[in-house]
Scaffold this motif. Sequence first.
Motif, PDB file in Angstrom:
ATOM      1  N   ILE A  91     -49.933  -5.101  27.622  1.00 35.19           N
ATOM      2  CA  ILE A  91     -48.669  -5.574  27.070  1.00 35.19           C
ATOM      3  C   ILE A  91     -48.014  -4.394  26.353  1.00 35.19           C
ATOM      4  O   ILE A  91     -48.555  -3.873  25.376  1.00 35.19           O
ATOM      5  CB  ILE A  91     -48.869  -6.732  26.078  1.00 35.19           C
ATOM      6  N   ALA A  92     -46.883  -3.966  26.876  1.00 36.75           N
ATOM      7  CA  ALA A  92     -46.122  -2.873  26.252  1.00 36.75           C
ATOM      8  C   ALA A  92     -45.031  -3.517  25.410  1.00 36.75           C
ATOM      9  O   ALA A  92     -44.140  -4.181  25.939  1.00 36.75           O
ATOM     10  CB  ALA A  92     -45.514  -1.983  27.325  1.00 36.75           C
ATOM     11  N   PRO A  93     -45.111  -3.360  24.085  1.00 36.46           N
ATOM     12  CA  PRO A  93     -44.182  -4.106  23.221  1.00 36.46           C
ATOM     13  C   PRO A  93     -42.765  -3.555  23.252  1.00 36.46           C
ATOM     14  O   PRO A  93     -42.550  -2.346  23.314  1.00 36.46           O
ATOM     15  CB  PRO A  93     -44.785  -3.953  21.831  1.00 36.46           C
ATOM     16  N   THR A  94     -41.818  -4.469  23.187  1.00 36.31           N
ATOM     17  CA  THR A  94     -40.424  -4.095  22.973  1.00 36.31           C
ATOM     18  C   THR A  94     -40.021  -4.405  21.529  1.00 36.31           C
ATOM     19  O   THR A  94     -39.029  -3.887  21.043  1.00 36.31           O
ATOM     20  CB  THR A  94     -39.495  -4.870  23.926  1.00 36.31           C
ATOM     21  N   GLU A  95     -40.804  -5.249  20.861  1.00 40.05           N
ATOM     22  CA  GLU A  95     -40.474  -5.656  19.492  1.00 40.05           C
ATOM     23  C   GLU A  95     -41.754  -6.121  18.809  1.00 40.05           C
ATOM     24  O   GLU A  95     -42.526  -6.883  19.390  1.00 40.05           O
ATOM     25  CB  GLU A  95     -39.473  -6.812  19.543  1.00 40.05           C
ATOM     26  N   VAL A  96     -41.990  -5.644  17.593  1.00 41.45           N
ATOM     27  CA  VAL A  96     -43.141  -6.083  16.801  1.00 41.45           C
ATOM     28  C   VAL A  96     -42.629  -6.447  15.417  1.00 41.45           C
ATOM     29  O   VAL A  96     -41.988  -5.624  14.754  1.00 41.45           O
ATOM     30  CB  VAL A  96     -44.217  -4.978  16.689  1.00 41.45           C
ATOM     31  N   THR A  97     -42.893  -7.661  14.995  1.00 46.07           N
ATOM     32  CA  THR A  97     -42.434  -8.100  13.679  1.00 46.07           C
ATOM     33  C   THR A  97     -43.577  -8.793  12.944  1.00 46.07           C
ATOM     34  O   THR A  97     -44.445  -9.407  13.565  1.00 46.07           O
ATOM     35  CB  THR A  97     -41.254  -9.089  13.790  1.00 46.07           C
ATOM     36  N   GLY A  98     -43.573  -8.681  11.641  1.00 52.85           N
ATOM     37  CA  GLY A  98     -44.617  -9.317  10.841  1.00 52.85           C
ATOM     38  C   GLY A  98     -44.048  -9.890   9.565  1.00 52.85           C
ATOM     39  O   GLY A  98     -43.072  -9.366   9.016  1.00 52.85           O
TER      40      GLY A  98
END
Lengths: 140, 140
Positions: free
Chosen positions: A119-126
Motif C-alpha cells: 500500500i503506497a499512501p497518498t494521505e496519512v492522518t492521525g
Amino acid sequence: MSEPDIVTTLDADACWQLLHDHELGRLAFHLAGEVHITPINYAVDGRTLLFRTAEGNKLLGVVMHSDVAFEIDGMDDTEAWSVVLRGRARLLEGDEEHRAERVPLRPWTSTAKYNVVEIAPTEVTGRRFGLHKPWEHIQQ
Amino acid sequence: MSEPDIVTTLDADACWQLLHDHELGRLAFHLAGEVHITPINYAVDGRTLLFRTAEGNKLLGVVMHSDVAFEIDGMDDTEAWSVVLRGRARLLEGDEEHRAERVPLRPWTSTAKYNVVEIAPTEVTGRRFGLHKPWEHIQQ
C-alpha cells in the motif's frame, strides 16, 4: 464557555511511529461496487505498508480497484488515537516479493498466504482524542 | 501432514454478543468514489447498530452512498477474533432519534455530535484465529 477542543492532530512522524509500533490494522477496499473491511497483519517498509494475502476477496478487491483505506487505533482509560492511511494497493511481483522477508511480516495463522501487497499512501492522518465518558462517573 | 485449520467461524449469536460487549469499531464507506475508514463509537439497538456523527465526511458518505461495512476485533497472546458487518446506513429522523437515548451511546469527546445513524445489517460474519508467531519463540 464551550469545553476545550480535546482532539489533537498527529504529525506525519507520529503517525509513522504508531504504524511501526503495531502489526494489526483494518483494510477497507472496493469489491464489485461494495465497500468491504477486513483485519490484516501488516508491516512498515520504508513509507509503505506490506501485507500478505491468499487468493480471495482481499486480493481480488485490490487488484480490481486499487483505491484502499487502512486504519489502526488504540485506547486506554483516558484517551484514544487512530491513524488512517489512504492510498493505492498493488501486488508485488518477482524480486519485489523479497521485500516482505526484510520486515517482521509473517503469517500469524497456518493458513497459507502467498501474495504480498504494497500500500503506497497518498494521505496519512492521525488524531488523538481525550475520552469523555460521563456515565462511568454516574455509575460509581 | 498439513497443520490443522485454526480459523473458526463464529455463529450469529456469538457475533452479536461481541458487538454488545464492545463500543469502538471502524466504519468503511464510499465517498466521492473513494473508500474511507474511520473509528466510531457505536451501540447495539436490537439487531442494528447506532452511532452519532456531526456534519462531515462520515455523514456525507453514508447519506450519498448507504452501502457500508463495519468491523470490531480483539486479540490476546493466543488468539484474535473479528466481527465484520455489511449493511445499509441511514440517518434517523424525528422520533427515531430517541432510540439513541435508550442505549449506552454517548459522545466520548466534547465535539458536538448531532445526528444519529443506523446501520441495518445485511450480513454479519465472525472469525476466531489461533495466533502463530514463530518469531516470538525465536527471540526468546
